[in-house]
Design an enzyme around this catalytic site. Sequence first.
Site, PDB file in Angstrom:
ATOM      1  N   LYS A  51      40.454   1.159  37.324  1.00  0.00           N
ATOM      2  CA  LYS A  51      41.745   1.605  37.869  1.00  0.00           C
ATOM      3  C   LYS A  51      42.885   0.748  37.312  1.00  0.00           C
ATOM      4  O   LYS A  51      43.934   1.270  36.916  1.00  0.00           O
ATOM      5  CB  LYS A  51      41.713   1.535  39.408  1.00  0.00           C
ATOM      6  CG  LYS A  51      40.825   2.628  39.997  1.00  0.00           C
ATOM      7  CD  LYS A  51      40.462   2.409  41.447  1.00  0.00           C
ATOM      8  CE  LYS A  51      39.413   3.454  41.854  1.00  0.00           C
ATOM      9  NZ  LYS A  51      38.776   3.199  43.145  1.00  0.00           N
ATOM     10  N   GLN A  95      39.414  -0.547  48.193  1.00  0.00           N
ATOM     11  CA  GLN A  95      38.150  -0.123  47.599  1.00  0.00           C
ATOM     12  C   GLN A  95      37.066  -0.098  48.676  1.00  0.00           C
ATOM     13  O   GLN A  95      36.803  -1.107  49.326  1.00  0.00           O
ATOM     14  CB  GLN A  95      37.767  -1.062  46.444  1.00  0.00           C
ATOM     15  CG  GLN A  95      36.541  -0.625  45.671  1.00  0.00           C
ATOM     16  CD  GLN A  95      36.739   0.701  44.935  1.00  0.00           C
ATOM     17  OE1 GLN A  95      37.751   0.924  44.279  1.00  0.00           O
ATOM     18  NE2 GLN A  95      35.773   1.602  45.064  1.00  0.00           N
ATOM     19  N   ASP A 118      44.878   7.377  48.358  1.00  0.00           N
ATOM     20  CA  ASP A 118      43.467   7.765  48.459  1.00  0.00           C
ATOM     21  C   ASP A 118      43.301   8.934  49.431  1.00  0.00           C
ATOM     22  O   ASP A 118      42.227   9.517  49.526  1.00  0.00           O
ATOM     23  CB  ASP A 118      42.655   6.562  48.968  1.00  0.00           C
ATOM     24  CG  ASP A 118      41.361   6.373  48.204  1.00  0.00           C
ATOM     25  OD1 ASP A 118      41.142   7.106  47.229  1.00  0.00           O
ATOM     26  OD2 ASP A 118      40.572   5.498  48.592  1.00  0.00           O
TER      27      ASP A 118
END
Length: 293
Positions: A51, A95, A118
């Site tokens: 990322k 994450q 997200d």
Amino acid sequence: MKLIEGKPIAEAVYAECAKSFAELKAAGHTPGLAVVLVGDDPASRAYVGSKERKCRELGMHSVKIEKPATISQEELHEVIESLNADDAIHGILVQLPLPKGLDEDQVILRIDPAKDVDGLHPVNLGKLAMEDPTGFAPCTPSGCQRMLIESGIETTGKNVVIVGRSLLVGKSLALLMMGKGEGANATVTVAHSRTKDLPALTRSADILVAAIGIPKFIGPDHVKEGAVVIDVGINRIDDPSAKNGSRLVGDVDFDAVADQCEAITPVPGGVGRMTIAMLMANTIRACRLKAGL
Ligand code: NAD
């Protein structure tokens, strides 16, 4: 059989990102993404690395915050709150999974929904259910939908069976595909670990999506002749013939089912490529929304 590869479709998303990025830059805005990594899980570290690399390639502002697995819930909330307050950050990604003992839901609840790229905050999941385009859809499901659209696969009126009911993938993809618009208007069934006679159900699918987390689980008995198969699974299995003793496989037994499919995604090189692309697209859109562009 047509192979639906992730790379060219992800590249098309990146090209859109680059165009949007240039417009933002010209107007004096630089999109910024913060990724929070807790603990030292090697797979999570690898995802975070990819990322960061992609952010740099696109010229975006990128911040990586690493914390030990011993961080307290309150300290982690403070990290999120400082990112919420940081004007240079437009997207925040924690994450997952977090190390044992940390409550993921409580962390996600603290992310400003306008920075939740997200798409896991209840506000964004609510907007997904309401088909409100100002929300952020989770990246992997929107990546799957984009693959279907770009591959010219008709979804309207089609029977879609999704195996897996996680919020991150199955449940969110079901909401996307039962909605209206492009890559949607489908009749969606979600199967899971308690589903009875799974092969009979999955054989009814014009489009079958596997998001299970069990290597090569979907075999020839699960797939109708001429179906489209989207394999979300990413599983590392032992392979003594491979350089590092292991390799990645999907939730679908690709070699066994490919011949009976109209189209199928490979693993690696399929859906996995799309997740980061959609994350970048969401971050750039978050910056645009904040800038009022
Ligand atoms: P999860 O463990 O949260 O969910 C798995 C789902 O599979 C559950 O809903 C469960 O009910 C269902 N399931 C388990 N056993 C089953 C069975 N025997 N029959 C029918 N259903 C069964 O996993 P997840 O986060 O949704 O991820 C699924 C897979 O997708 C994993 O392999 C994961 O690595 C992969 N994944 C890939 C990406 C990507 O970028 N490509 C992103 C997220 C997840």
